[in-house]
Design a protein around this motif. Sequence first.
Motif, PDB file in Angstrom:
ATOM      1  N   MET A 166     -12.949  15.399  15.681  1.00 42.58           N
ATOM      2  CA  MET A 166     -11.730  14.649  15.364  1.00 42.58           C
ATOM      3  C   MET A 166     -12.080  13.348  14.628  1.00 42.58           C
ATOM      4  SD  MET A 166      -9.190  16.395  16.458  1.00 42.58           S
ATOM      5  CE  MET A 166      -8.931  17.842  17.490  1.00 42.58           C
ATOM      6  N   PRO A 167     -11.052  12.704  14.036  1.00 38.95           N
ATOM      7  CA  PRO A 167     -11.318  11.397  13.408  1.00 38.95           C
ATOM      8  C   PRO A 167     -11.802  10.373  14.425  1.00 38.95           C
ATOM      9  CG  PRO A 167      -9.206  12.302  12.687  1.00 38.95           C
ATOM     10  CD  PRO A 167      -9.683  13.181  13.801  1.00 38.95           C
ATOM     11  N   GLN A 224      -8.632   9.842  21.067  1.00 38.86           N
ATOM     12  CA  GLN A 224      -8.714  10.020  22.512  1.00 38.86           C
ATOM     13  C   GLN A 224      -8.543  11.506  22.849  1.00 38.86           C
ATOM     14  OE1 GLN A 224      -6.489   7.006  24.887  1.00 38.86           O
ATOM     15  NE2 GLN A 224      -5.727   6.252  22.891  1.00 38.86           N
ATOM     16  N   VAL A 225      -9.418  11.971  23.691  1.00 37.84           N
ATOM     17  CA  VAL A 225      -9.387  13.377  24.101  1.00 37.84           C
ATOM     18  C   VAL A 225      -9.445  13.414  25.620  1.00 37.84           C
ATOM     19  CG1 VAL A 225     -10.496  15.630  23.956  1.00 37.84           C
ATOM     20  CG2 VAL A 225     -10.532  14.091  21.977  1.00 37.84           C
ATOM     21  N   ARG A 226      -8.456  14.060  26.193  1.00 40.82           N
ATOM     22  CA  ARG A 226      -8.411  14.206  27.640  1.00 40.82           C
ATOM     23  C   ARG A 226      -8.040  15.642  27.980  1.00 40.82           C
ATOM     24  NH1 ARG A 226      -4.950   8.678  29.169  1.00 40.82           N
ATOM     25  NH2 ARG A 226      -6.299   7.213  28.025  1.00 40.82           N
ATOM     26  N   VAL A 227      -8.256  15.977  29.253  1.00 44.60           N
ATOM     27  CA  VAL A 227      -7.888  17.306  29.724  1.00 44.60           C
ATOM     28  C   VAL A 227      -6.837  17.154  30.804  1.00 44.60           C
ATOM     29  CG1 VAL A 227     -10.086  18.387  29.197  1.00 44.60           C
ATOM     30  CG2 VAL A 227      -9.797  17.279  31.389  1.00 44.60           C
ATOM     31  N   GLY A 228      -6.003  18.199  30.923  1.00 40.60           N
ATOM     32  CA  GLY A 228      -4.937  18.169  31.896  1.00 40.60           C
ATOM     33  C   GLY A 228      -5.466  18.157  33.322  1.00 40.60           C
ATOM     34  N   PRO A 229      -4.597  17.776  34.267  1.00 41.95           N
ATOM     35  CA  PRO A 229      -5.034  17.734  35.666  1.00 41.95           C
ATOM     36  C   PRO A 229      -5.396  19.124  36.169  1.00 41.95           C
ATOM     37  CG  PRO A 229      -2.637  17.506  35.500  1.00 41.95           C
ATOM     38  CD  PRO A 229      -3.168  17.440  34.092  1.00 41.95           C
ATOM     39  N   PRO A 230      -6.327  19.195  37.087  1.00 46.64           N
ATOM     40  CA  PRO A 230      -6.718  20.501  37.612  1.00 46.64           C
ATOM     41  C   PRO A 230      -5.599  21.131  38.425  1.00 46.64           C
ATOM     42  CG  PRO A 230      -7.757  18.756  38.880  1.00 46.64           C
ATOM     43  CD  PRO A 230      -7.066  18.086  37.715  1.00 46.64           C
ATOM     44  N   MET A 268      -5.050  22.496  29.669  1.00 48.14           N
ATOM     45  CA  MET A 268      -4.405  21.876  28.512  1.00 48.14           C
ATOM     46  C   MET A 268      -5.305  20.760  27.987  1.00 48.14           C
ATOM     47  SD  MET A 268      -1.606  23.641  28.456  1.00 48.14           S
ATOM     48  CE  MET A 268      -0.546  22.752  27.307  1.00 48.14           C
ATOM     49  N   LEU A 269      -5.249  20.582  26.675  1.00 43.89           N
ATOM     50  CA  LEU A 269      -6.026  19.545  26.009  1.00 43.89           C
ATOM     51  C   LEU A 269      -5.065  18.505  25.444  1.00 43.89           C
ATOM     52  CD1 LEU A 269      -8.902  18.657  25.056  1.00 43.89           C
ATOM     53  CD2 LEU A 269      -8.402  19.847  22.915  1.00 43.89           C
ATOM     54  N   TRP A 270      -5.316  17.237  25.744  1.00 42.33           N
ATOM     55  CA  TRP A 270      -4.494  16.119  25.271  1.00 42.33           C
ATOM     56  C   TRP A 270      -5.304  15.371  24.220  1.00 42.33           C
ATOM     57  CZ3 TRP A 270       0.217  14.373  27.871  1.00 42.33           C
ATOM     58  CH2 TRP A 270       0.637  15.267  28.883  1.00 42.33           C
ATOM     59  N   VAL A 271      -4.732  15.258  23.037  1.00 41.43           N
ATOM     60  CA  VAL A 271      -5.430  14.626  21.918  1.00 41.43           C
ATOM     61  C   VAL A 271      -4.476  13.612  21.267  1.00 41.43           C
ATOM     62  CG1 VAL A 271      -6.570  14.969  19.700  1.00 41.43           C
ATOM     63  CG2 VAL A 271      -6.806  16.688  21.515  1.00 41.43           C
ATOM     64  N   ARG A 272      -5.019  12.416  20.952  1.00 39.27           N
ATOM     65  CA  ARG A 272      -4.236  11.409  20.234  1.00 39.27           C
ATOM     66  C   ARG A 272      -5.163  10.583  19.366  1.00 39.27           C
ATOM     67  NH1 ARG A 272      -1.183   5.944  22.278  1.00 39.27           N
ATOM     68  NH2 ARG A 272       0.068   5.599  20.383  1.00 39.27           N
ATOM     69  N   ALA A 273      -4.953  10.678  18.050  1.00 38.01           N
ATOM     70  CA  ALA A 273      -5.715   9.883  17.102  1.00 38.01           C
ATOM     71  C   ALA A 273      -4.993   8.552  16.867  1.00 38.01           C
ATOM     72  CB  ALA A 273      -5.883  10.647  15.790  1.00 38.01           C
ATOM     73  N   ALA A 274      -5.668   7.693  16.119  1.00 44.55           N
ATOM     74  CA  ALA A 274      -5.078   6.374  15.866  1.00 44.55           C
ATOM     75  C   ALA A 274      -3.813   6.484  15.026  1.00 44.55           C
ATOM     76  CB  ALA A 274      -6.100   5.481  15.167  1.00 44.55           C
ATOM     77  N   THR A 275      -3.695   7.529  14.241  1.00 41.24           N
ATOM     78  CA  THR A 275      -2.527   7.715  13.371  1.00 41.24           C
ATOM     79  C   THR A 275      -1.426   8.528  14.036  1.00 41.24           C
ATOM     80  OG1 THR A 275      -3.579   9.663  12.417  1.00 41.24           O
ATOM     81  CG2 THR A 275      -3.946   7.557  11.304  1.00 41.24           C
TER      82      THR A 275
END
Length: 438
Positions: A102-103, A107-113, A118-125
């Motif tokens: 990713m750029p 931020q890359v996180r994973v969902g709660p167990p 699920m994959l949670w992704v958020r770039a600066a844009t």
Amino acid sequence: MRRPIDSLFGRLALLVVAVLMLSHFAWYALMRLERSQLQTRYAVEEATFLVDAVRQHVARTPDQPLPSRVKLVDPASPDVPAASANMPPPLERFVEDVRDRMPADTQVRVGPPGGPPMLWVRAATDQNWIVVPVQPLRMPRSLDRTVLWLAIIFSFAVMAALFAAWALQRPLRLLAQAVARFGRGLPVPPVPERGPRELRQLTHGFNQMVQEVARTENDRAVMLAGVAHDLKTPLARLRLRAEMMDDAKTRDGVVRDVDSMTHIVEQFLLFAHDGADRSEPVEVDAQCERVVRSYRAVTSDAPTVYTELNAGPSFLLPAATLDRILSNLIDNAHAYGAPPVVVATARTPEGFTLSISDNGKGIAAQDLISASRPFVRLDPARGGNGHSGLGLAIVERLVRRAGGEWEIGNHGGRGLRVLMSFPFEVLPRVATASENAW
């Protein structure tokens, strides 16, 4: 006790099984590692593809709905998972690989167990969190179908390798058996020249050596037998003329010398004889008793001869071979030993034994090795009349030809003992040879 690991086949089999087991284990471990890495790479590629597709969808067609399992979540929503510091190593590697694709500052996180992965992704844009499903990262199971196939392949590989090892050591085993027969003075048929080049060369050299030794032995035996046979007629004429002498003292001396020469000639002929004994097998105990009884009756000045016969009726040897062994050894004990002479048989866990011992001075330790060599007389005083140094050599040849082993030595400092051992397996061969002769 023979240990299988001592044989060439046993060691080759152990080496082959160990190498195959090590190689299959390494291959299985490598395959599990590669499968795990391949699964992780596939999940990373899928996740990054979905995230890029959602971004393009939002940028180009924001009014169109997203797929059911893909969603956008506001950063202020309480559903946003917190960054986890303690993740399993495979999942941590997965997150790091996604972040690398990713750029910067994404931020890359994973969902709660407990829920769908699920994959949670958020770039600066990105204005919102992009939530996409991911493939579950399953650890390879300890036992699966691969283990079954691995066991099948390993079994076939071991069987093929053991067959190859057997085929490789078989020519060497045949050569070892031929060398053992040659060392015991038994006939040795040509050994098939098989196997690797070096082994074929070794077998070829052994076959040539056996042929040369047999040719030399045959020439020597023919020469010795011819000379001895040609001497029998002049000796018979000489004895007849000696019997016609008037002087009794001279006649007795000449007759005695002729008898000694005749005995030597007979020993030559017996030593030169190299054929198999086709006489009927007899019980050794019973034959020893008969020979000793007749020996006492014929030889008036013979030393006392005792018997200790404990072998039983299963101990069989060809009659002619046994008579020659007994006559030579008893005569030898009579000439050089001291009474009493003991003829003994016994049964052991390995086979049967036959021994003749006397109570004389025995033989010096340094002379025991040469005592059975042909034409060797250890000292002039042991020569006597009619002795050629062939008695023990004849006995050794007869014993080895019958499939036995012999040992000569002093027993307890009380005289000379000749101990002959015959394994159980040679007895059926003796009986079979006799049956074939009929």
